[in-house]
Design an enzyme around this catalytic site. Structure first.
Site, PDB file in Angstrom:
ATOM      1  N   ASP A  96       0.855  -1.188   0.000  1.00 50.79           N
ATOM      2  CA  ASP A  96       0.000   0.000   0.000  1.00 50.79           C
ATOM      3  C   ASP A  96       0.889   1.235   0.000  1.00 50.79           C
ATOM      4  O   ASP A  96       2.099   1.152   0.179  1.00 50.79           O
ATOM      5  CB  ASP A  96      -1.007  -0.025   1.146  1.00 50.79           C
ATOM      6  CG  ASP A  96      -0.368   0.054   2.524  1.00 50.79           C
ATOM      7  OD1 ASP A  96       0.824   0.376   2.607  1.00 50.79           O
ATOM      8  OD2 ASP A  96      -1.069  -0.208   3.513  1.00 50.79           O
ATOM      9  N   ASP A 270      -7.790  -7.267   2.054  1.00 50.08           N
ATOM     10  CA  ASP A 270      -6.748  -7.401   3.077  1.00 50.08           C
ATOM     11  C   ASP A 270      -7.303  -6.867   4.384  1.00 50.08           C
ATOM     12  O   ASP A 270      -8.189  -6.005   4.382  1.00 50.08           O
ATOM     13  CB  ASP A 270      -5.491  -6.603   2.713  1.00 50.08           C
ATOM     14  CG  ASP A 270      -5.653  -5.126   3.051  1.00 50.08           C
ATOM     15  OD1 ASP A 270      -5.160  -4.684   4.109  1.00 50.08           O
ATOM     16  OD2 ASP A 270      -6.329  -4.402   2.281  1.00 50.08           O
TER      17      ASP A 270
END
Length: 379
Positions: A96, A270
């Site tokens: 990310d 996630d």
């Protein structure tokens, strides 16, 4: 000429309503979708060996720019051969962008058009994170799927605040894409923002699709809003995303959040929930959640699930797991994390099979009915 096996792409295998199952192809391996990505924030899925994570059925794990840039440093990881080698995970990795952690963890942060200036929560050192620097860090780490830099606002928030952050995120998306350039075999995903406002979400999705990313994420959800708001935003955005590219719902979530999001066309997830819960004595099983801190487990010789393929769920008594949790033993955290990640992967495998066979609605109903039982039959 680039070999097709070296290209990043998505193939759709089957659909059931809006739900999809397919494969994300990367040079490091295929990702079966719908997919749950265990969170390996700082180069480790907490309390798990990398080989164990793989054995649960995980095709991909997640790493975090914010944490890895602060410690041990992206340049150091690059010198040591990249994140795959560093953490002994030769399979796909998604990173990310660090934006969410900057907003939630950093001290004395200052946001402007350029990016975010902040102080580390680790040692107070000063850093600047921009779209260009975020993409540079992800490149140094060597991740297979990278995320644009964005601003994530907490819900609820005003439409004015959501629009400001969404427009800034779109400008940062363009800068992220320009910084990423062409990287064969790797992908950059755009992130749909817009708070809980359907019009803003649609504007964000359409603008990102015009930029032609290799995949699209829905961000800014699972940040405190009710589930019905989250699902409504998915239903709003989904028709505007290409059917030929993967869709990733960031930071989600509970098993119920996942099955309902899969029903609405999401491919990737996630969440820290299964690993965090395991470290705090909570197990996820096909019978629902089991709190091993409760005294009622102290004399229970039964395993969490005698039919589980996971040794931690099948081969240890509830009494022993309760003892480990109450005693604060590290083994308790390890075993329950293993239980939870295995359950999440079993959940995804069941969803993939049900979609492929056109029986998703019935499968979800059966799954939820088992959760309501709450446990194995009484002793």
């Amino acid at each position: 000429m680039t070999n097709a096996a070296d290209e990043f792409h998505f193939t759709l295998s089957a659909t059931d309503g809006a739900a999809r199952t397919g494969l994300v192809h990367t040079p490091r391996g295929q990702i079966r979708t719908p997919a749950f990505m265990p969170v390996g924030t700082a180069g480790t899925v907490k309390a798990m060996y990398a080989s164990q994570v793989r054995e649960t059925g995980a095709d991909i794990v997640l790493g975090n720019v914010y944490h890895l840039m602060l410690r041990p440093g992206a340049e150091r990881v690059a010198r040591l051969g990249g994140l795959h080698r560093f953490m002994n995970w030769p399979h796909p990795i998604l990173t990310d962008s660090g934006g969410f952690q900057v907003m939630s963890l950093a001290k004395l942060r200052k946001l402007d058009e350029k990016g975010v200036t902040f102080q580390s929560h680790v040692d107070g050192s000063r850093h600047v994170l921009t779209p260009e620097r975020s993409v540079e860090i992800q490149g140094l780490l060597g991740s297979d799927i990278q995320m644009q830099f964005d601003e994530c606002v907490k819900l609820p928030c005003s439409d004015e605040e959501a629009e400001r952050a969404m427009e800034l995120s779109l400008r940062w998306a363009q800068r992220s894409k320009e910084a990423f350039g062409e990287q064969p075999g790797k992908a950059l995903f755009g992130i749909v923002q817009g708070g809980a406002n359907p019009d803003l979400r649609v504007r964000s999705a359409r603008a990102l699709v015009d930029m032609d990313f290799k995949g699209y994420s829905i961000g800014g959800l699972a940040v405190g809003e009710p589930q019905d708001v989250m699902l409504a935003m998915i239903e709003t955005v989904e028709p505007h995303l290409p059917k030929t590219k993967p869709r990733y719902l960031m930071g989600v979530g509970t098993p119920d959040d996942i099955v309902e999001s899969v029903r609405r066309g999401i491919d990737m997830f996630d969440c820290v929930m299964p690993t965090r819960a395991g470290r705090h004595g909570l197990a996820y099983t096909r019978f629902g959640k089991v709190n091993l801190r409760n005294a009622r487990h102290a004399d229970d010789p039964r395993p969490l699930d005698p039919d589980s393929s996971c040794p931690a769920a099948r081969d240890y008594s509830r009494a022993y797991l309760h003892h480990l949790v109450k005693a604060g033993e590290i083994l308790g955290m390890m075993l329950l994390t293993w239980v939870n990640l295995a359950y999440y992967q079993d959940l995804m495998a069941g969803l993939r099979a049900a979609i492929a066979e056109g029986r998703l609605a019935g499968h979800i109903a059966e799954t939820k009915e088992l959760w309501t039982k709450g446990d194995l039959p009484p002793l």
